[in-house]
Design an enzyme around this catalytic site. Structure first.
Site, PDB file in Angstrom:
ATOM      1  N   ASP A  79     148.001  -6.699  63.489  1.00 56.63           N
ATOM      2  CA  ASP A  79     149.366  -6.206  63.401  1.00 56.63           C
ATOM      3  C   ASP A  79     150.109  -6.890  62.255  1.00 56.63           C
ATOM      4  OD1 ASP A  79     151.678  -4.738  64.733  1.00 56.63           O
ATOM      5  OD2 ASP A  79     152.436  -6.798  64.727  1.00 56.63           O
ATOM      6  N   GLU A 100     147.215  -3.142  59.568  1.00 59.96           N
ATOM      7  CA  GLU A 100     148.317  -2.190  59.520  1.00 59.96           C
ATOM      8  C   GLU A 100     149.155  -2.484  58.283  1.00 59.96           C
ATOM      9  OE1 GLU A 100     152.330  -1.320  62.137  1.00 59.96           O
ATOM     10  OE2 GLU A 100     151.601  -3.337  61.736  1.00 59.96           O
TER      11      GLU A 100
END
Length: 470
Positions: free
Chosen positions: A221, A248
């Site tokens: 993340d 991401e």
């Protein structure tokens, strides 16, 4: 309508496109069980496996508090798994159950920052006095959730973080990677971790402990906010061995796009890891938009508008798009989203991810993606995807409205974004098919059978067809 005469005039164009066959790749489908309880995933394990999923991405396995979905991305402690979606024992049961069905478990991991708890304390000692006291009061339970370390002491202090300050320039790499993600109204933001040797060692132990439990992949993340140096220090060759790592990095396009050039390309080049294919998603959105052309989906990677086949995690929706005001403009209407799923599950290249939530944005979207994982058309698209694995992709025809391609001799995909139907005449001598075999559309049930040089395929308006050899 595209009649036989029109086809013959344009055949040279489509045949030249067909000469480029995309290399085939094994790319099993990931279910993003967004914000699901671990016990729920275990209970639905047989259903998930029967639907054709081969991987399941689960909520961040760490210590966090609060029922809001975003609270899962605010770590209080990496040394144990305990939060409203589950604990270590429940995750281990989930992994064991899914593994027994041939389904791998991926973990969402948060390495950039720790929880914003400035509202209740000023220090950066994590997990902090309150949590340490809770650990002590529930020691037997807490110790059973431990991944590593000494839970009687803090594991981070103020020296383990970058200096405070909020990101104000989102196109300044230094700001994005060394400053904090903040909200408005004087919010001091998520404390941003430094890559000193202690922090790196703790993060390495965390990932190795998850690997030891049987985790086979890591979604990193907010990796856009980490330096490549930090990423490469944490993800050693030993940790990466046998696992799929992807990050991401949200961009609004591919090559030539400023965000891509500043963040995604350097991440891909500098770490060797994979990523969400936001360039391809931008190409899909453009192609399906009013005035857009399906031509752009013939081979977007050739123009830097899709990631390399072995680096890409492809999608039609991610959790960040509906849950963040700044990204909601990227939500496709339901018909276009279905066409986008047919494209990513029909094409060769990339690892498709299917998002399924519990109505976290119901006030805005209803329960559009609740139980999405088991929607009939999605399951049938996955069946097509799994059946055509290992078969190359060959484009047969396209124009502004439609794209038609085959997957070896095993299947054919047609997508028509426009209102009017398209009739396309296929030269079976130019494109190899298995004769006298039924090719049945997994979405609508119609079929074709090749028994002569020319045969016609019809693509109804605003629809997809995915014919699979039976």
């Amino acid at each position: 309508m595209l009649n036989l005469t029109t086809f013959r005039r344009q055949a040279w164009l489509w045949l030249s496109a067909a000469a480029a066959v995309v290399p085939s790749a094994q790319a099993d489908v990931i279910l993003h069980a967004f914000n699901w309880n671990y016990t729920e995933i275990t209970a639905k394990a047989n259903e998930i496996a029967a639907a054709g999923y081969k991987k399941v991405l689960v909520a961040p396995p760490l210590k966090s508090s609060g029922n809001e979905w975003w609270a899962r991305y605010q770590p209080q402690d990496l040394r144990l798994i305990d939060h409203p979606r589950g604990n270590k024992q429940q995750l281990q049961t989930l992994i064991t159950t899914l593994s027994g069905l041939g389904v791998e478990v991926y973990a969402d991991v948060v390495l950039n920052h720790m929880a914003n708890e400035s509202w209740k304390r000023s220090d950066l000692n994590y997990p902090g006095t309150e949590q340490l006291n809770n650990y002590s009061a529930n020691w037997t339970y807490v110790n059973n959730q431990k991944l590593f370390g000494d839970l009687s002491q803090n594991f981070l202090s103020g020296s383990d973080f970058h200096a405070p300050g909020c990101i104000s320039n989102w196109l300044d790499v230094g700001h994005v990677q060394y400053y904090r993600l903040c909200g408005g109204g004087g919010d001091t933001g998520l404390p941003d971790l430094d890559n000193n040797s202690w922090v790196v060692s703790q993060q390495q132990q965390y990932l190795q402990a998850l690997k030891n439990m049987g985790v086979k992949g890591f979604r990193v993340d907010a990796v856009k906010h980490m330096t490549n140096t930090h990423i490469n220090q944490v993800f050693t060759s030993g940790i990466k061995s046998g696992v799929h790592v992807f990050g991401e990095v949200i961009t609004s396009g591919g090559a030539g796009n400023q965000e891509y050039e500043l963040f995604l390309k350097p991440y891909l080049d500098g770490t060797g890891q994979g990523a969400y294919d936001f360039p391809l998603f931008a190409s899909i959105r453009s192609a399906l938009s009013y005035g857009g052309s399906m031509n752009s989906l013939v081979d977007p990677g050739a123009y830097g508008q899709a990631l390399a086949w072995n680096k890409a995690v492809t999608f039609a929706i991610t959790h960040d798009i509906p849950t963040n005001d700044g990204f909601r403009y990227q939500i496709l209407n339901s018909t276009d989203e279905a066409l986008a799923h047919a494209y990513i599950l029909g094409r060769d290249g990339g690892m498709p991810m299917i998002y399924s939530d519990h109505g976290e944005t119901a006030a805005l979207d209803g329960y559009r993606w609740q139980d999405f994982y088991k929607r009939a058309d999605i399951k049938n698209m996955i069946r097509f995807h799994n059946a055509t694995q290992g078969n190359g992709m060959q484009v047969m025809g396209y124009n502004d409205c439609f794209l038609l391609f085959k997957r070896g001799k095993k299947g054919v995909v047609g997508i028509n974004k426009c209102d009017q139907p398209v009739d396309f005449w296929v030269d079976s001598y130019a494109y190899e098919f298995n004769w006298y075999k039924n090719y049945v559309d997994v979405l609508a049930g119609n079929s074709f059978n090749v028994s002569s040089q020319w045969f016609k395929l019809t693509l109804p308006g605003r629809s997809a067809r995915m014919w699979l050899e039976q």
